[in-house]
Design a protein around this motif. Structure first.
Motif, PDB file in Angstrom:
ATOM      1  N   GLN A  94      -2.498  -5.931  26.321  1.00 37.56           N
ATOM      2  CA  GLN A  94      -3.626  -5.742  27.237  1.00 37.56           C
ATOM      3  C   GLN A  94      -4.953  -5.741  26.486  1.00 37.56           C
ATOM      4  O   GLN A  94      -5.930  -6.337  26.943  1.00 37.56           O
ATOM      5  CB  GLN A  94      -3.470  -4.447  28.040  1.00 37.56           C
ATOM      6  CG  GLN A  94      -4.630  -4.237  29.019  1.00 37.56           C
ATOM      7  CD  GLN A  94      -4.419  -3.068  29.936  1.00 37.56           C
ATOM      8  OE1 GLN A  94      -3.353  -2.904  30.522  1.00 37.56           O
ATOM      9  NE2 GLN A  94      -5.434  -2.231  30.087  1.00 37.56           N
ATOM     10  N   ILE A 113      -6.006  -9.222  25.784  1.00 42.17           N
ATOM     11  CA  ILE A 113      -6.440  -9.903  27.004  1.00 42.17           C
ATOM     12  C   ILE A 113      -7.828  -9.421  27.419  1.00 42.17           C
ATOM     13  O   ILE A 113      -8.674 -10.215  27.830  1.00 42.17           O
ATOM     14  CB  ILE A 113      -5.404  -9.707  28.127  1.00 42.17           C
ATOM     15  CG1 ILE A 113      -4.114 -10.467  27.763  1.00 42.17           C
ATOM     16  CG2 ILE A 113      -5.942 -10.179  29.466  1.00 42.17           C
ATOM     17  CD1 ILE A 113      -2.944 -10.154  28.637  1.00 42.17           C
ATOM     18  N   VAL A 159      -9.046  -8.289  36.168  1.00 42.27           N
ATOM     19  CA  VAL A 159      -8.323  -9.492  35.755  1.00 42.27           C
ATOM     20  C   VAL A 159      -7.459  -9.196  34.530  1.00 42.27           C
ATOM     21  O   VAL A 159      -6.302  -9.614  34.453  1.00 42.27           O
ATOM     22  CB  VAL A 159      -9.307 -10.654  35.471  1.00 42.27           C
ATOM     23  CG1 VAL A 159      -8.614 -11.808  34.766  1.00 42.27           C
ATOM     24  CG2 VAL A 159      -9.940 -11.124  36.775  1.00 42.27           C
ATOM     25  N   ALA A 160      -8.007  -8.452  33.562  1.00 39.19           N
ATOM     26  CA  ALA A 160      -7.250  -8.110  32.353  1.00 39.19           C
ATOM     27  C   ALA A 160      -6.018  -7.279  32.695  1.00 39.19           C
ATOM     28  O   ALA A 160      -4.929  -7.509  32.144  1.00 39.19           O
ATOM     29  CB  ALA A 160      -8.146  -7.366  31.360  1.00 39.19           C
ATOM     30  N   ILE A 212      -3.426  -9.657  34.566  1.00 38.85           N
ATOM     31  CA  ILE A 212      -2.767 -10.609  33.664  1.00 38.85           C
ATOM     32  C   ILE A 212      -1.786  -9.891  32.744  1.00 38.85           C
ATOM     33  O   ILE A 212      -0.651 -10.331  32.563  1.00 38.85           O
ATOM     34  CB  ILE A 212      -3.809 -11.407  32.852  1.00 38.85           C
ATOM     35  CG1 ILE A 212      -4.573 -12.361  33.767  1.00 38.85           C
ATOM     36  CG2 ILE A 212      -3.127 -12.183  31.719  1.00 38.85           C
ATOM     37  CD1 ILE A 212      -5.723 -13.068  33.102  1.00 38.85           C
ATOM     38  N   SER A 213      -2.195  -8.774  32.171  1.00 39.62           N
ATOM     39  CA  SER A 213      -1.279  -8.056  31.270  1.00 39.62           C
ATOM     40  C   SER A 213      -0.082  -7.507  32.037  1.00 39.62           C
ATOM     41  O   SER A 213       1.041  -7.493  31.520  1.00 39.62           O
ATOM     42  CB  SER A 213      -2.012  -6.948  30.511  1.00 39.62           C
ATOM     43  OG  SER A 213      -2.553  -5.992  31.392  1.00 39.62           O
ATOM     44  N   LEU A 249       1.245  -8.930  34.720  1.00 44.39           N
ATOM     45  CA  LEU A 249       2.108 -10.089  34.991  1.00 44.39           C
ATOM     46  C   LEU A 249       2.915 -10.473  33.759  1.00 44.39           C
ATOM     47  O   LEU A 249       4.104 -10.816  33.860  1.00 44.39           O
ATOM     48  CB  LEU A 249       1.260 -11.274  35.466  1.00 44.39           C
ATOM     49  CG  LEU A 249       0.710 -11.166  36.884  1.00 44.39           C
ATOM     50  CD1 LEU A 249      -0.297 -12.280  37.152  1.00 44.39           C
ATOM     51  CD2 LEU A 249       1.833 -11.192  37.916  1.00 44.39           C
ATOM     52  N   LEU A 250       2.304 -10.391  32.589  1.00 43.62           N
ATOM     53  CA  LEU A 250       3.038 -10.683  31.350  1.00 43.62           C
ATOM     54  C   LEU A 250       4.133  -9.642  31.121  1.00 43.62           C
ATOM     55  O   LEU A 250       5.251  -9.980  30.710  1.00 43.62           O
ATOM     56  CB  LEU A 250       2.078 -10.734  30.155  1.00 43.62           C
ATOM     57  CG  LEU A 250       1.129 -11.934  30.134  1.00 43.62           C
ATOM     58  CD1 LEU A 250       0.107 -11.783  29.004  1.00 43.62           C
ATOM     59  CD2 LEU A 250       1.905 -13.237  29.989  1.00 43.62           C
TER      60      LEU A 250
END
Length: 199
Positions: free
Chosen positions: A124, A127, A136-137, A140-141, A143-144
């Motif tokens: 995270q 990102i 958004v960060a 995205i983290s 989702l990863l």
């Protein structure tokens, strides 16, 4: 993002695929996985070092209990809406449920701290450095984080993983202290796997 970032993302997928899909006992490979991943994250990351106050400790503990409450509500809703999928989650938990004393020791001393150090403290944070939007960060983290658990092939478990990623990612973004996310995760698992198991 650094080449190490992508290599470690690949490594976490290989290790978790091996954990969930191989004939090697789950607790052996999962423990080794998060020992290695946290060691790599510590090697390549700079962790935030903010002080820990009593109010921050209370927030961490509350967020862990809140996560357990969300999972309890999610289980009740799933039992009504997706009873067959809930049976699949129960089967998965039977496979990964700690049973032996050493399972609980490594869960609380290696795996949970390792997950937070790797996913929040390393992934995270990397990102965050690339995106202006905190939301958004976190997304995205999360989702990863969820993608690395895809080898469970369990949609409800993946949804639960995403929710956990958002909650712990938000806590880390807000308080900038990895020890608080570790504590929150520890409290959640204490309730989920020891005090009041849902499965």
């Amino acid at each position: 993002m650094h080449r190490n970032f992508y290599l470690l993302l690949l490594l976490v997928h290989i290790l978790l695929a091996t954990s969930f899909l191989s004939t090697i006992p789950f607790w052996v490979i999962f423990t080794i996985s998060f020992f290695l991943l946290s060691a790599a994250a510590i090697r390549f990351a700079n962790f935030d070092n903010k002080s820990i106050s009593a109010s921050n400790l209370a927030i961490a503990i509350f967020s862990g209990i809140m996560m357990y409450g969300l999972f309890s509500i999610g289980k009740m809703g799933s039992a009504f809406l997706f009873p067959n999928m809930l049976d699949e989650v129960a089967d998965l938990y039977m496979k990964i449920q700690p049973e032996l004393s050493w399972h609980f020791v490594v869960l609380f001393l290696i795996i949970i701290p390792g997950e937070e150090i790797f996913w929040r403290g390393y992934i995270q944070k990397n990102i965050e450095a690339k995106f202006d939007s905190k939301l958004v960060a976190i997304i995205i983290s999360s989702l990863l984080y969820t993608s690395a658990n895809v080898y469970t092939f369990n949609l409800l478990f993946l949804l639960a993983t995403f929710v956990g990623g958002v909650v712990w990612g938000t806590l880390y973004m807000w308080k900038r202290n990895i020890f608080l996310t570790i504590l929150s995760h520890l409290v959640f698992n204490l309730f989920l796997l020891v005090l009041f198991p849902l499965f």
